[in-house]
Design a protein around this motif. Structure first.
Motif, PDB file in Angstrom:
ATOM      1  N   PHE A 117       7.509   5.073   4.407  1.00 14.00           N
ATOM      2  CA  PHE A 117       6.162   5.599   4.187  1.00 14.00           C
ATOM      3  C   PHE A 117       6.179   7.094   3.851  1.00 14.00           C
ATOM      4  CE2 PHE A 117       2.447   7.786   5.926  1.00 14.00           C
ATOM      5  CZ  PHE A 117       1.391   7.091   5.356  1.00 14.00           C
ATOM      6  N   SER A 118       6.814   7.896   4.698  1.00 20.85           N
ATOM      7  CA  SER A 118       6.784   9.351   4.492  1.00 20.85           C
ATOM      8  C   SER A 118       7.625   9.767   3.298  1.00 20.85           C
ATOM      9  CB  SER A 118       7.252  10.076   5.758  1.00 20.85           C
ATOM     10  OG  SER A 118       6.285   9.933   6.786  1.00 20.85           O
ATOM     11  N   ALA A 119       8.715   9.061   3.035  1.00 18.63           N
ATOM     12  CA  ALA A 119       9.528   9.372   1.862  1.00 18.63           C
ATOM     13  C   ALA A 119       8.723   9.150   0.582  1.00 18.63           C
ATOM     14  CB  ALA A 119      10.795   8.528   1.858  1.00 18.63           C
ATOM     15  N   VAL A 120       7.897   8.095   0.574  1.00 19.22           N
ATOM     16  CA  VAL A 120       7.037   7.843  -0.580  1.00 19.22           C
ATOM     17  C   VAL A 120       5.948   8.912  -0.657  1.00 19.22           C
ATOM     18  CG1 VAL A 120       5.361   6.243  -1.581  1.00 19.22           C
ATOM     19  CG2 VAL A 120       7.503   5.372  -0.607  1.00 19.22           C
ATOM     20  N   ARG A 121       5.331   9.214   0.485  1.00 15.02           N
ATOM     21  CA  ARG A 121       4.259  10.232   0.504  1.00 15.02           C
ATOM     22  C   ARG A 121       4.760  11.559  -0.052  1.00 15.02           C
ATOM     23  NH1 ARG A 121       0.204  11.305   5.429  1.00 15.02           N
ATOM     24  NH2 ARG A 121      -1.322  10.611   3.891  1.00 15.02           N
ATOM     25  N   PHE A 122       5.999  11.936   0.327  1.00 10.59           N
ATOM     26  CA  PHE A 122       6.538  13.222  -0.098  1.00 10.59           C
ATOM     27  C   PHE A 122       7.431  13.084  -1.329  1.00 10.59           C
ATOM     28  CE2 PHE A 122       5.950  14.052   4.612  1.00 10.59           C
ATOM     29  CZ  PHE A 122       4.723  14.679   4.428  1.00 10.59           C
ATOM     30  N   LYS A 123       7.310  11.963  -2.019  1.00 16.94           N
ATOM     31  CA  LYS A 123       7.898  11.743  -3.334  1.00 16.94           C
ATOM     32  C   LYS A 123       9.409  11.967  -3.357  1.00 16.94           C
ATOM     33  CE  LYS A 123       3.399  12.940  -5.106  1.00 16.94           C
ATOM     34  NZ  LYS A 123       2.546  13.772  -5.958  1.00 16.94           N
ATOM     35  N   GLY A 124      10.050  11.363  -2.354  1.00 21.93           N
ATOM     36  CA  GLY A 124      11.498  11.383  -2.304  1.00 21.93           C
ATOM     37  C   GLY A 124      12.105  12.554  -1.559  1.00 21.93           C
ATOM     38  N   ALA A 170      10.335  14.229   4.926  1.00 20.82           N
ATOM     39  CA  ALA A 170       9.932  12.961   5.531  1.00 20.82           C
ATOM     40  C   ALA A 170      10.517  12.809   6.926  1.00 20.82           C
ATOM     41  CB  ALA A 170      10.361  11.801   4.645  1.00 20.82           C
ATOM     42  N   ALA A 171      11.772  13.207   7.102  1.00 22.52           N
ATOM     43  CA  ALA A 171      12.432  13.055   8.402  1.00 22.52           C
ATOM     44  C   ALA A 171      11.743  13.884   9.483  1.00 22.52           C
ATOM     45  CB  ALA A 171      13.894  13.453   8.281  1.00 22.52           C
ATOM     46  N   LYS A 172      11.185  15.016   9.108  1.00 23.83           N
ATOM     47  CA  LYS A 172      10.535  15.885  10.089  1.00 23.83           C
ATOM     48  C   LYS A 172       9.295  15.239  10.704  1.00 23.83           C
ATOM     49  CE  LYS A 172      12.220  20.250   8.187  1.00 23.83           C
ATOM     50  NZ  LYS A 172      11.866  21.539   7.536  1.00 23.83           N
ATOM     51  N   VAL A 173       8.702  14.300   9.984  1.00 19.32           N
ATOM     52  CA  VAL A 173       7.520  13.604  10.506  1.00 19.32           C
ATOM     53  C   VAL A 173       7.845  12.904  11.820  1.00 19.32           C
ATOM     54  CG1 VAL A 173       5.881  11.727  10.053  1.00 19.32           C
ATOM     55  CG2 VAL A 173       6.531  13.302   8.206  1.00 19.32           C
ATOM     56  N   GLY A 187       0.841  -1.191   0.000  1.00 16.28           N
ATOM     57  CA  GLY A 187       0.000   0.000   0.000  1.00 16.28           C
ATOM     58  C   GLY A 187       0.867   1.228   0.000  1.00 16.28           C
ATOM     59  N   ASN A 188       0.242   2.397  -0.028  1.00 19.11           N
ATOM     60  CA  ASN A 188       1.026   3.617  -0.129  1.00 19.11           C
ATOM     61  C   ASN A 188       0.200   4.828   0.257  1.00 19.11           C
ATOM     62  OD1 ASN A 188      -0.175   5.034  -2.692  1.00 19.11           O
ATOM     63  ND2 ASN A 188       0.037   2.869  -3.249  1.00 19.11           N
ATOM     64  N   ALA A 189       0.919   5.915   0.543  1.00 15.26           N
ATOM     65  CA  ALA A 189       0.333   7.248   0.658  1.00 15.26           C
ATOM     66  C   ALA A 189       1.059   8.137  -0.336  1.00 15.26           C
ATOM     67  CB  ALA A 189       0.481   7.796   2.071  1.00 15.26           C
ATOM     68  N   HIS A 190       0.308   8.919  -1.106  1.00 13.36           N
ATOM     69  CA  HIS A 190       0.904   9.829  -2.081  1.00 13.36           C
ATOM     70  C   HIS A 190       0.348  11.222  -1.848  1.00 13.36           C
ATOM     71  CE1 HIS A 190       2.497   6.376  -4.216  1.00 13.36           C
ATOM     72  NE2 HIS A 190       3.091   7.183  -5.079  1.00 13.36           N
ATOM     73  N   GLY A 191       1.224  12.127  -1.469  1.00 14.48           N
ATOM     74  CA  GLY A 191       0.828  13.512  -1.292  1.00 14.48           C
ATOM     75  C   GLY A 191       0.158  13.777   0.043  1.00 14.48           C
TER      76      GLY A 191
END
Length: 248
Positions: free
Chosen positions: A186-193, A198-201, A85-89
């Motif tokens: 997860f967050s790296a994928v959500r924020f598209k690299g 992503a690290a701030k999450v 699964g994934n999260a995008h944006g």
């Protein structure tokens, strides 16, 4: 025991594969990244029998062909972990990208259905099996700028409940696992690299690790036959709700 895990090449899927290997389960590991599948097969194959399947859960023909290709002595799947699964944006509904919506709905909902449809008939015929669906705290609590992702995971929650209603009579258990903040890709994928964003999450608190979710999955599938672990919600120690995290 034979276990099939989707999204097995990283995060929760990989941690679950490693945990199942420690239980001496035979593993069918599925993913889109062939290089990682090869690496995982080499690593775990020294410990237990492993087969890898390279396909995209969003493409029904690929799912059906891959699972049909299993050798006969691998088709009696005891455990299915629908992890892919994934999260995008992360944006408001009015500013959302329909391509991102398609990625999430196709992967989180249709992909789960396609894989389940390929595996469940065999479980029904054998009168046994266990399906573990990886949902999210987002499936239980909708948050701002995440409407479509939350909707896709709410669908997983509903599918888990519906599967349980349909399949319990056939000796098949269904477990829904809803993780909170887990530090994976997860967050790296959500924020598209965008790795900095992503690290701030995960700043200012100790997030869950993939191994924590794998531990819960092992607990669920190892329970006595008289026990069904229907639903597990797992939050980080500093997390009180989907978006309520107490950071230092």
């Amino acid at each position: 025991m034979i276990a099939l895990i989707t999204g097995a090449t990283s995060g929760i899927g990989r941690a679950t594969a490693e945990a199942f290997a420690d239980l001496d389960y035979r593993l069918i590991l599925c993913g889109r990244r062939q290089d990682r599948l090869v690496e995982l097969e080499q690593e775990l194959g020294a410990q237990i029998p492993v087969i890898t399947l390279n396909f995209d859960v969003r493409i029904r023909d690929e799912v059906e062909q891959a699972i049909d290709s299993l050798p006969d002595d691998w088709k009696a799947i005891d455990i299915l972990v629908n992890n892919a699964g994934n999260a995008h944006g992360l944006s408001s509904i009015q500013n959302g990208d329909p391509d991102d919506w398609d990625q999430m709905i196709d992967g989180n909902v249709q992909g789960l259905l396609y894989v389940s449809k390929a595996v469940i008939p065999g479980m029904v015929a054998r009168k046994r099996g266990h399906i573990v669906n990886i949902s999210s705290i987002a499936g239980k609590e909708t948050y701002a700028n995440g409407a479509v992702y939350c909707a896709s995971k709410a669908a997983v929650e509903a599918l888990s409940a519906g599967m349980r209603l349909d399949l319990t009579q056939h000796g098949i258990k269904v477990t829904n696992v809803a993780p909170g903040a887990v530090e994976t890709e997860f967050s790296a994928v959500r924020f598209k690299g965008d790795t900095q964003r992503a690290a701030k999450v995960y700043e200012g608190f100790t997030p869950l690790q993939a191994e924590d979710i794998a531990d819960a999955i092992v607990y669920a599938v190892s329970a006595p036959s008289r026990v069904t672990i229907a639903d597990i919600t797992i939050l980080a120690g500093a997390q009180a709700a989907a978006t309520t995290i107490y950071r230092k």
